[in-house]
Motif scaffolding. Structure first.
Motif, mmCIF file in Angstrom:
data_model
loop_
_atom_site.group_PDB
_atom_site.id
_atom_site.type_symbol
_atom_site.label_atom_id
_atom_site.label_comp_id
_atom_site.label_asym_id
_atom_site.label_seq_id
_atom_site.Cartn_x
_atom_site.Cartn_y
_atom_site.Cartn_z
ATOM 1 N N ARG A 182 8.018 14.043 -13.695
ATOM 2 C CA ARG A 182 7.526 12.953 -14.629
ATOM 3 C C ARG A 182 8.475 11.578 -14.389
ATOM 4 N NH1 ARG A 182 7.059 15.663 -18.741
ATOM 5 N NH2 ARG A 182 5.162 16.130 -18.696
ATOM 6 N N THR A 183 9.640 11.833 -14.388
ATOM 7 C CA THR A 183 10.621 10.609 -13.882
ATOM 8 C C THR A 183 10.107 9.975 -12.818
ATOM 9 O OG1 THR A 183 12.414 11.871 -15.260
ATOM 10 C CG2 THR A 183 12.941 9.819 -13.945
ATOM 11 N N MET A 184 10.104 10.843 -11.756
ATOM 12 C CA MET A 184 9.685 10.268 -10.372
ATOM 13 C C MET A 184 8.455 9.489 -10.478
ATOM 14 S SD MET A 184 10.509 9.449 -7.205
ATOM 15 C CE MET A 184 12.175 10.342 -7.315
ATOM 16 N N SER A 185 7.639 9.886 -11.103
ATOM 17 C CA SER A 185 6.048 9.388 -11.311
ATOM 18 C C SER A 185 6.153 8.270 -11.980
ATOM 19 C CB SER A 185 4.993 10.391 -11.932
ATOM 20 O OG SER A 185 3.904 9.894 -12.181
ATOM 21 N N GLN A 186 7.025 8.253 -13.345
ATOM 22 C CA GLN A 186 6.986 6.974 -13.769
ATOM 23 C C GLN A 186 7.812 5.721 -13.128
ATOM 24 O OE1 GLN A 186 9.386 8.334 -17.049
ATOM 25 N NE2 GLN A 186 7.385 9.054 -18.451
ATOM 26 N N LEU A 187 8.857 6.285 -12.323
ATOM 27 C CA LEU A 187 9.597 5.236 -11.418
ATOM 28 C C LEU A 187 8.617 4.706 -10.437
ATOM 29 C CD1 LEU A 187 12.068 3.844 -10.505
ATOM 30 C CD2 LEU A 187 12.458 5.982 -9.028
ATOM 31 N N GLN A 188 7.569 5.481 -9.847
ATOM 32 C CA GLN A 188 6.942 5.007 -8.760
ATOM 33 C C GLN A 188 5.709 4.172 -9.716
ATOM 34 O OE1 GLN A 188 7.316 5.201 -5.672
ATOM 35 N NE2 GLN A 188 8.821 7.063 -5.563
ATOM 36 N N PRO A 212 0.960 -1.151 0.071
ATOM 37 C CA PRO A 212 0.106 -0.066 -0.112
ATOM 38 C C PRO A 212 0.570 1.375 -0.033
ATOM 39 C CG PRO A 212 -1.006 -1.526 1.733
ATOM 40 C CD PRO A 212 0.301 -2.117 0.899
ATOM 41 N N ALA A 213 2.026 1.250 0.767
ATOM 42 C CA ALA A 213 2.902 2.517 0.528
ATOM 43 C C ALA A 213 3.446 2.962 -0.540
ATOM 44 C CB ALA A 213 4.016 2.359 1.494
ATOM 45 N N GLN A 214 3.780 1.855 -1.445
ATOM 46 C CA GLN A 214 4.198 2.033 -2.677
ATOM 47 C C GLN A 214 3.115 2.633 -3.592
ATOM 48 O OE1 GLN A 214 7.487 1.941 -4.150
ATOM 49 N NE2 GLN A 214 6.256 3.088 -5.696
ATOM 50 N N ILE A 215 1.885 2.059 -3.497
ATOM 51 C CA ILE A 215 0.691 2.796 -4.396
ATOM 52 C C ILE A 215 0.558 4.193 -3.925
ATOM 53 C CG2 ILE A 215 -1.687 2.487 -4.653
ATOM 54 C CD1 ILE A 215 -1.473 -0.555 -4.345
ATOM 55 N N GLN A 216 0.532 4.269 -2.561
ATOM 56 C CA GLN A 216 0.211 5.703 -2.175
ATOM 57 C C GLN A 216 1.418 6.823 -2.705
ATOM 58 O OE1 GLN A 216 -2.180 7.106 -0.434
ATOM 59 N NE2 GLN A 216 -1.414 9.054 -0.927
ATOM 60 N N ASN A 217 2.722 6.380 -2.697
ATOM 61 C CA ASN A 217 3.847 7.128 -3.320
ATOM 62 C C ASN A 217 3.777 7.259 -4.790
ATOM 63 O OD1 ASN A 217 5.178 6.896 -0.841
ATOM 64 N ND2 ASN A 217 6.411 5.096 -1.335
ATOM 65 N N ALA A 218 2.976 6.513 -5.473
ATOM 66 C CA ALA A 218 2.945 6.501 -7.007
ATOM 67 C C ALA A 218 1.915 7.753 -7.137
ATOM 68 C CB ALA A 218 2.555 5.275 -7.696
ATOM 69 N N LEU A 219 0.772 7.594 -6.455
ATOM 70 C CA LEU A 219 -0.423 8.700 -6.291
ATOM 71 C C LEU A 219 0.192 10.151 -6.190
ATOM 72 C CD1 LEU A 219 -3.402 6.681 -4.831
ATOM 73 C CD2 LEU A 219 -2.950 7.292 -7.260
ATOM 74 N N ASP A 220 0.972 9.924 -4.879
ATOM 75 C CA ASP A 220 1.573 11.452 -4.654
ATOM 76 C C ASP A 220 2.489 11.983 -5.847
ATOM 77 O OD1 ASP A 220 0.282 11.149 -2.357
ATOM 78 O OD2 ASP A 220 2.096 10.371 -1.130
ATOM 79 N N ALA A 221 3.192 10.951 -6.410
ATOM 80 C CA ALA A 221 3.996 11.667 -7.362
ATOM 81 C C ALA A 221 3.250 12.055 -8.708
ATOM 82 C CB ALA A 221 4.934 10.514 -7.775
ATOM 83 N N GLN A 222 2.190 11.489 -8.884
ATOM 84 C CA GLN A 222 1.250 11.806 -10.111
ATOM 85 C C GLN A 222 0.505 13.181 -9.881
ATOM 86 O OE1 GLN A 222 0.925 10.163 -12.769
ATOM 87 N NE2 GLN A 222 -0.544 11.595 -13.868
#
Length: 423
Positions: free
Chosen positions: A227-233, A115-125
């Motif tokens: 954008r790079t961070m969002s793609q990474l997440q 779940p933490a990784q999914i939240q990190n991806a949403l925050d980056a987006q």
């Protein structure tokens, strides 16, 4: 009386002396007989022990070409193996495929949850979208400022041109004496002032244009970073579904459902079974003559496949050297990773030498003894010197000639004898 006693004593002493001499002669004769008997027995050869010829393995020494080979056992291993690591921390939710299943590059092997990784991806987006909105706002603001500056510059240009026309007109009237000198100078001064202000505004407009480009570029760089961070997440979220990555066979799944994994942990292994090589273990004493590129044969117990030596391990482990053989033929049915195989590596072809099938205990470049068969049905031990060896044959340097028939079997039970009687 005294004279009579002396004669009797002399007679007795003579008889005693003769007995002593007789005993000495008998002893000497006995010793001589025993010595002669012992010497005679020592000259007699002991009887050769009988040996059943049907229990012996024999061969005839030959002269001719000999193929020199070394042999080892090993296993088939994939030429290409892909270990799938965990990209992110997570818990194993489901294992969808088991070992032995054929897979494609996009086949999902197992699923992780984090779940933490999914939240990190949403925050980056969200951060990326906010930066893109800021970019649009910045562009609008800077464009508006730039247009205002252009308008101001255009007004100064118009005022300067009007002042210049007025100054030129006054200059002409002054030459004709129709305008006071002071008025002409004032007109020229006003035109020069507007010209200076116009040039400054033109420079300010150019600087403003470069400033706009710099601010837009800075914001664009920030957006690219987000954008790079969002793609990474996003890729880390996608990696929660563990895919094969290559076409092949799933050989191993290293985790269980419910297990917590960390980044870098091995999750599964994929191999390509159609691309296998043989990894042979060859005794270090035999491996010293092997060279890369030499021909080899791999026996899979369901067929023999030609190959070529592709790698030799520089280190020795437990008295053996690991030698890789790359296959050059089609693998037989049933060939799979970890299958036990036998391999033979061809070292050289010797043109014309004296050789024999390899006796038990015979070693390369060493001396020893061997029983040679004679015409009268006996076997006689003879010294022999060996040279180069192969899997089943060995070169004879000294001690035997072509046509000699020798015993190859283990004869250690008859080490005390130099002759054997065959029956």
């Amino acid at each position: 009386p005294g004279r009579v006693r002396n004669c009797m004593d002399v007679a007795r002493e003579g008889i005693s002396e003769k007995k002593k001499r007789r005993r000495v002669a008998l002893v000497v004769a006995g010793v001589t007989v025993v010595s002669l008997a012992t010497f005679g027995l020592s000259r007699v050869r002991p009887a050769a022990p009988p040996v059943d010829a049907s229990t012996l393995w024999t061969d005839t020494v030959q002269r001719g070409p000999m193929l020199r080979q070394v042999r080892g056992t090993g296993t088939l291993v994939p030429e290409e193996t892909r270990w799938i690591p965990a990209v992110t921390e997570g818990r194993v939710e489901r294992i969808l495929l088991q070992a032995g299943t054929p897979v494609e590059a996009d086949s999902v092997i197992l699923e992780l949850s984090d779940p933490a990784q999914i939240q990190n991806a949403l925050d980056a987006q969200l951060q990326l979208r906010a930066a893109e909105a800021e970019m649009e706002s910045l562009k609008a603001t800077l464009q508006s400022q730039h247009l205002d500056q252009m308008a101001a510059t255009a007004r100064l240009k118009a005022e300067y041109e009007q002042a210049k026309l007025r100054a030129d007109s006054d200059e002409e009237l002054g030459r004709q004496g129709l305008m006071p000198e002071i008025s002409r100078k004032l007109s020229r001064s006003a035109a020069d002032e507007l010209n200076g202000r116009y040039e400054l505004d033109r420079q300010r407009l150019a600087i403003g244009q470069r400033s706009i480009q710099s601010q837009v570029a800075a914001q664009q760089a920030r957006i690219e970073g987000l954008r790079t961070m969002s793609q990474l997440q996003r890729s880390r979220v996608d990696a929660l579904q563990v895919r094969a990555g290559i076409r092949g066979v799933l050989q191993q799944v290293s985790v269980e459902v419910g297990q917590r994994v960390t980044p870098g942990a091995s999750l599964a292994r994929i191999v390509q079974p159609e691309k296998l090589k043989a990894e042979l273990r060859i005794a270090e004493t035999q491996a010293r003559d092997i060279q890369i590129g030499e021909r080899a044969e791999i026996d899979t117990r369901n067929g023999v496949v030609p190959g070529i030596v592709s790698r030799i391990d520089p280190s020795v482990r437990e008295g053996t050297v690991s030698v890789d053989v790359r296959m050059q033929g089609e693998l037989p049915r049933g060939a799979r990773p970890d299958l036990t195989v036998d391999g033979t590596v061809e070292l050289e072809r010797l043109a014309s030498i004296i050789y024999v099938k390899r006796p038990v205990h015979a070693r390369e470049s060493s001396a020893g003894t061997i029983f040679k068969l004679t015409a009268d049905g006996e076997a006689v031990r003879v010294p022999v010197k060996y040279g180069r060896s192969s899997v089943s044959t060995i070169e004879v340097v000294e001690g035997l000639a072509p046509g000699d028939k020798v015993i190859l079997s283990d004869m250690s039970a008859w080490d005390e004898f130099d002759r054997l009687k065959l029956h």
